[in-house]
Scaffold this active site. Structure first.
Site, mmCIF file in Angstrom:
data_model
loop_
_atom_site.group_PDB
_atom_site.id
_atom_site.type_symbol
_atom_site.label_atom_id
_atom_site.label_comp_id
_atom_site.label_asym_id
_atom_site.label_seq_id
_atom_site.Cartn_x
_atom_site.Cartn_y
_atom_site.Cartn_z
ATOM 1 N N LYS A 63 33.342 -22.082 34.770
ATOM 2 C CA LYS A 63 33.665 -22.024 33.262
ATOM 3 C C LYS A 63 32.987 -20.582 32.555
ATOM 4 O O LYS A 63 31.779 -20.293 33.188
ATOM 5 C CB LYS A 63 32.914 -23.069 32.586
ATOM 6 C CG LYS A 63 32.914 -22.929 31.017
ATOM 7 C CD LYS A 63 34.300 -23.034 30.301
ATOM 8 C CE LYS A 63 34.253 -22.951 28.861
ATOM 9 N NZ LYS A 63 35.601 -22.790 28.239
ATOM 10 N N GLY A 92 48.897 -18.146 34.321
ATOM 11 C CA GLY A 92 49.477 -18.478 33.059
ATOM 12 C C GLY A 92 50.997 -18.995 33.436
ATOM 13 O O GLY A 92 51.770 -18.526 33.863
ATOM 14 N N GLY A 122 50.339 -23.304 29.214
ATOM 15 C CA GLY A 122 51.165 -24.232 29.913
ATOM 16 C C GLY A 122 52.612 -23.428 30.126
ATOM 17 O O GLY A 122 52.404 -22.221 30.136
ATOM 18 N N THR A 147 46.476 -24.980 32.710
ATOM 19 C CA THR A 147 47.032 -26.325 31.997
ATOM 20 C C THR A 147 47.455 -27.487 33.039
ATOM 21 O O THR A 147 47.073 -28.630 33.089
ATOM 22 C CB THR A 147 48.163 -25.804 31.142
ATOM 23 O OG1 THR A 147 47.664 -25.139 30.033
ATOM 24 C CG2 THR A 147 48.582 -27.288 30.460
ATOM 25 N N CYS A 154 38.117 -13.808 25.147
ATOM 26 C CA CYS A 154 37.833 -15.312 24.618
ATOM 27 C C CYS A 154 38.339 -15.205 23.220
ATOM 28 O O CYS A 154 37.705 -14.527 22.329
ATOM 29 C CB CYS A 154 36.292 -15.596 24.729
ATOM 30 S SG CYS A 154 36.141 -17.179 24.135
HETATM 31 C C1 DHB Z 1 37.400 -20.368 25.668
HETATM 32 C C2 DHB Z 1 38.674 -20.160 25.844
HETATM 33 C C3 DHB Z 1 39.057 -19.235 26.373
HETATM 34 O O1 DHB Z 1 40.269 -18.749 26.542
HETATM 35 C C4 DHB Z 1 38.255 -18.385 26.968
HETATM 36 O O2 DHB Z 1 38.712 -17.326 27.830
HETATM 37 C C5 DHB Z 1 37.037 -18.520 27.043
HETATM 38 C C6 DHB Z 1 36.468 -19.789 26.399
HETATM 39 C C7 DHB Z 1 36.885 -21.601 24.804
HETATM 40 O O3 DHB Z 1 37.456 -21.976 23.662
HETATM 41 O O4 DHB Z 1 35.956 -22.347 25.333
#
Ligand code: DHB
Length: 289
Positions: free
Chosen positions: A44, A247, A221, A270, A129
């Protein structure tokens, strides 16, 4: 299948998770790592300190139209915990740290913290993000994007790194991004694409599908496949970097399309979220078969 290289990572299978899906807790990372059908694991996106993320519901899946909207708000256990997991684990497949700096100071802190750690190989730096309210995406602001890359390259020295990029919809802008990237030798790979920002939909009751950010969130998705492919193709042809396609992948044929557009490996978002870890077996079978 022949092994592929993504920067300094060697993958015996070119398929793994997209950062954000099934990779927040150490137990989830262990599951991805032990799955026979993943070629790597990416964590993450991590911040300096652990975060709870946005209020729920923060993820929505429309099964009929096969898309997701999320605004998770970077829930994560803090970068040091992911570094710890990688140091404990890294043996038979690449374990890749994803880093999402919330500011220039965070970037400097995070990059400095891993610069000399030999277990952290070519991390994926997420400059795309879309879900932190009040903070624009670095990768959509070219002078700031350039500054971030300069700082990473300076502090990393010879160490390589990847970049997670958002989708670009304007060729002049993506050409400028390619110019910045091409000027940095130690940027070794690019992951195209993060979710399509600023999506919005209403449930049958005509309320927003997700709670945070007034219902706006990143789209993923099946429906984003053509946008992902266009970005993969453009970055593959305008840079010499390794491209990780991400993607819109829901079947083996989609993986073949990503490869045909120039990706050397792919990430699953997704579809993994919806189908769980066994999805990798199906996708590998469909891809190889
Ligand atoms: C989150 C979403 C993203 O697309 C990303 O690159 C990093 C974090 C999120 O909302 O946690």
């Amino acid at each position: 299948m022949e092994p592929v290289t993504i920067g300094r990572h060697v993958l015996t299978l070119p398929i793994y998770n997209a950062s954000g899906v099934h990779c927040t807790e150490k137990g989830q990372l262990d599951e991805l790592y032990h799955c026979k059908y993943t070629g790597a694991v990416v964590t993450k996106s991590s911040t300096v300190y652990a975060r709870e993320g946005n209020p729920k519901p923060r993820y929505y899946f429309d099964a009929h139209r096969s898309y997701s909207i999320n605004s998770s708000g970077l829930p994560n256990i803090g970068m040091n915990k992911y570094v710890e997991w990688i140091c404990e684990t890294r043996r038979i497949k690449p374990c890749i740290l994803s880093v999402a700096p919330l500011s220039l100071d965070d970037l400097k802190h995070q990059i400095t913290a891993v610069a000399d750690n030999v277990a952290i190989i070519d991390p994926e730096i997420n400059l795309s993000c879309p879900n932190i309210v009040g903070r624009p995406q670095v990768a959509y602001d070219i002078p700031i994007f350039e500054e971030y890359n300069r700082i990473i390259a300076e502090r990393f020295g010879e160490k390589g790194y990847g970049l997670k990029l958002p989708p670009y919809f304007d060729t002049t802008i993506s050409d400028n991004v390619c110019d910045v990237i091409n000027a940095i030798n130690t940027n070794s790979y690019i992951t195209c694409i993060n979710s399509v920002p600023n999506a919005f939909d209403l449930c049958d009751e005509l309320v927003p599908t997700i709670a945070p950010n007034s219902g706006f969130g990143g789209l993923g998705g099946r429906c984003i496949l053509p946008i992902a492919l266009s970005n993969v193709r453009r970055f593959a042809s305008s840079t010499k970097k390794d491209i990780v396609g991400c993607g819109g992948i829901t079947q083996g044929g989609d993986i073949k399309k990503h490869f045909a557009c120039g990706a050397k490996a792919v990430q699953i978002g997704t579809s993994l979220y919806e189908n769980g870890i066994n999805d990798f077996r199906r996708l590998c079978d469909e891809f190889v078969g």
